[in-house]
Design a protein around this motif. Structure first.
Motif, PDB file in Angstrom:
ATOM      1  N   THR A 129       0.827  -1.212   0.000  1.00  0.00           N
ATOM      2  CA  THR A 129       0.000   0.000   0.000  1.00  0.00           C
ATOM      3  C   THR A 129       0.859   1.258   0.000  1.00  0.00           C
ATOM      4  O   THR A 129       0.487   2.284  -0.576  1.00  0.00           O
ATOM      5  CB  THR A 129      -0.969   0.008   1.207  1.00  0.00           C
ATOM      6  OG1 THR A 129      -1.948   1.027   1.005  1.00  0.00           O
ATOM      7  CG2 THR A 129      -0.253   0.264   2.520  1.00  0.00           C
ATOM      8  N   GLU A 150      -2.081  -1.873  -5.968  1.00  0.00           N
ATOM      9  CA  GLU A 150      -1.574  -2.396  -4.689  1.00  0.00           C
ATOM     10  C   GLU A 150      -1.622  -3.923  -4.681  1.00  0.00           C
ATOM     11  O   GLU A 150      -0.679  -4.584  -4.244  1.00  0.00           O
ATOM     12  CB  GLU A 150      -2.414  -1.856  -3.530  1.00  0.00           C
ATOM     13  CG  GLU A 150      -1.981  -2.395  -2.173  1.00  0.00           C
ATOM     14  CD  GLU A 150      -2.973  -2.084  -1.068  1.00  0.00           C
ATOM     15  OE1 GLU A 150      -2.879  -2.718  -0.006  1.00  0.00           O
ATOM     16  OE2 GLU A 150      -3.850  -1.215  -1.275  1.00  0.00           O
ATOM     17  N   ARG A 236      -5.380   3.475   5.691  1.00  0.00           N
ATOM     18  CA  ARG A 236      -5.316   2.269   4.857  1.00  0.00           C
ATOM     19  C   ARG A 236      -4.681   1.116   5.624  1.00  0.00           C
ATOM     20  O   ARG A 236      -5.153  -0.024   5.538  1.00  0.00           O
ATOM     21  CB  ARG A 236      -4.533   2.547   3.569  1.00  0.00           C
ATOM     22  CG  ARG A 236      -5.211   3.569   2.652  1.00  0.00           C
ATOM     23  CD  ARG A 236      -4.711   3.457   1.214  1.00  0.00           C
ATOM     24  NE  ARG A 236      -3.277   3.474   1.088  1.00  0.00           N
ATOM     25  CZ  ARG A 236      -2.526   4.568   1.032  1.00  0.00           C
ATOM     26  NH1 ARG A 236      -3.112   5.762   1.124  1.00  0.00           N
ATOM     27  NH2 ARG A 236      -1.215   4.494   0.895  1.00  0.00           N
TER      28      ARG A 236
END
Length: 304
Positions: A129, A150, A236
């Motif tokens: 990420t 990703e 994230r």
């Protein structure tokens, strides 16, 4: 479902662990050539508690249980090959044993599992990420596209990791026993007599391998992570860690559904995982097949 189709296991140091009707059996080839077998009667956590056996939940619980059993059996197999100078406990081991007494080994195993989880999350979730964020320089802002990038980076890291560790001599031996495990299970599922010659005829690529699970986890994660958008890096990371039980749980359910069918769609979905096993398995010799057969017979309560 035929109970033969539920047998499975993993490779350990100079041996194989099998889980069957009688419990978990680990067979190890010692340095003197003899095979030692350890059998433990166990009941999966998902069958001990109804809540833990619910869909989605059971997948993550099974994953954690597999990690615990995996570390235990690896430690068991390693105990036969420790050098005399290695038998002296480290400072960390002495501190743990002093603090926790008889529970010292359980604590050490728990620490090993946590360290493994942290390493896996760092390499296969945090690094991808972070790397995908670089593509925003190219004015890519679509969250679905960024999550797809990703995911692709995660797959590439996973492949590179498998290629690199596969070059290590000890890991190469482990991968041979992995191949022996698959061939033996295939032989058993096809109702053939469990002999090295019979097992050798079967493929070392098995659809119920953990490699397939890992690959599908990466695919499922792309779709689920896309639902969270592409916010700050911290957000994230947190969402990926929090959603890991859901991702593994859903993947488990997908594999169970796929296991009930063998149509073209299922074969297409399992094909990448089977090809990945070219990296995680090697062709075993007869002595390694003999160890895997011994483990399976012990796990299923067959005379060996």
């Amino acid at each position: 479902m035929d109970k033969r189709n539920t047998v499975g296991g993993q490779a350990v140091i100079e041996g194989v662990m099998m889980r069957g009707a009688k419990g978990i059996a680990t067979a190890v080839r010692k340095s003197d050539g003899s095979i030692v077998v350890d059998v433990k009667e166990t009941i999966p956590y998902t069958k001990k508690n109804k809540i833990l056996g619910l869909p989605i939940i059971r997948g993550f619980v099974s994953l954690v249980e597999s990690m615990v059993v995996g570390i235990q059996t690896l430690n068991y197999s390693a105990s036969f090959f420790e050098d005399e100078e290695d038998e002296t406990p480290s400072k960390f081991d002495k501190i743990v044993e002093k603090l926790f007494k008889d529970k010292g080994q359980d604590v050490i195993m728990g620490v090993s599992m946590v360290v493994s989880m942290v390493f896996a999350i760092g390499i296969f979730f945090i690094l991808p990420t972070f790397s995908a964020n670089i593509f925003k320089v190219f004015n890519i802002k679509n969250p679905i596209v960024l999550n797809l990038i990703e995911g692709l980076i995660r797959v590439c890291i996973f492949l590179l990791y498998l290629i690199l560790i596969g070059k290590m001599e000890d890991i190469n031996r482990l991968f041979q026993y992995h191949g022996a495990e698959h061939k033996t299970v295939f032989c058993y599922e096809n109702n053939k007599e469990l002999t090295p010659n019979n097992a050798a005829e079967y493929s070392r690529f098995h659809p119920r391998c953990g490699t397939n699970f890992m690959f599908l986890v990466m695919i499922v994660s792309i779709f689920l992570f896309s639902l969270t958008g592409w916010r700050s890096f911290t957000f994230r990371i947190v969402t990926r860690i929090v959603m890991l039980p859901i991702v593994s749980g859903l993947t488990y359910e997908v594999i169970k559904i796929m296991g009930r069918s063998n149509n073209k769609i299922v074969r297409l979905l399992t094909y990448p995982g089977l090809m990945l096993q070219k990296l995680t398995t090697r062709e075993p010799d007869d002595s390694q097949l003999e160890v895997a057969i011994t483990a399976l017979k012990a796990a299923e309560g067959i005379e060996y």
